[in-house]
Design an enzyme around this catalytic site. Sequence first.
Site, PDB file in Angstrom:
ATOM      1  N   SER A  93      39.298  55.072  32.339  1.00 10.55           N
ATOM      2  CA  SER A  93      39.788  56.327  32.905  1.00 10.55           C
ATOM      3  C   SER A  93      41.075  56.757  32.177  1.00 10.55           C
ATOM      4  CB  SER A  93      39.979  56.178  34.419  1.00 10.55           C
ATOM      5  OG  SER A  93      40.100  57.416  35.060  1.00 10.55           O
ATOM      6  N   HIS A 227      32.470  56.042  39.175  1.00 12.98           N
ATOM      7  CA  HIS A 227      33.655  55.979  38.323  1.00 12.98           C
ATOM      8  C   HIS A 227      34.113  54.545  38.073  1.00 12.98           C
ATOM      9  CE1 HIS A 227      36.936  57.983  36.301  1.00 12.98           C
ATOM     10  NE2 HIS A 227      37.824  57.303  36.979  1.00 12.98           N
TER      11      HIS A 227
END
Length: 249
Positions: A93, A227
């Site tokens: 990320s 995610h």
Amino acid sequence: MNRPESAWLRRPRPQRHPAVRLLCLPHAGGSTALYRSWKDLLPPEVEPVLVCPPGREDRMDEPLPKELPELVAGLARAVEPLLDRPWAVFGHSMGATVAHELVLRLLRGRHRAPEHLFVSAREAPQHHHGGTVHLLDDDALAAELIRLGGTSPELLAMAEVRGLVLPAVRGDYRLIETYAADPQGPVPCPMTALVGEADTELTAEEAAGWEKWTTGPFQLLTFPGGHFYLSDRPRVVVDAVRRRLLIPA
């Protein structure tokens, strides 16, 4: 007084002569906890080096960087002593963006290029989203963390935990959401982008856009999950990393 690298870096399995050192960078507000299981999953030839930015773990009292280049500069100084061996970087990320900028900064300092750059769950710079999450109040910020997964709702319901966790989360979101997204060139090493097939934070096209930022081979890998797909299947992810570092099983 501790050396800079002792503050930034955790070496759960230190080696003097590993085949490769793998720097592991966390997500916004994240800590070394994301990668702690990797020391038992990586082959002995690979030394995991876990990055702990300011504002978390035993660095809770340290000031947060004011902009992303400041964060990258501090990390670059910390890792320089470890670049005597082949090295690679895995960033998740926000950590993927930091990893890319870190490699570029070290190359400008005439350090050896990494063996591989792994960018996980992050859109390529030309697709940078920006955002205003860092401006949310604590309740909304906690709700955003719960939506993404990777953070226990039970923990975030505790005021004392919020007081410890949210300042670093907010600070990191401010860094990445105000990031200029103008890297100075591609990297001269293989790059792999990794993404969860159900990740709502980016599209496969945005992840595939990282191909523009390497002069070496590029591959896009998709895993089941959202995610934080790598927390659901760490062994599968680590095995993919190992294969791309050309370390035999």
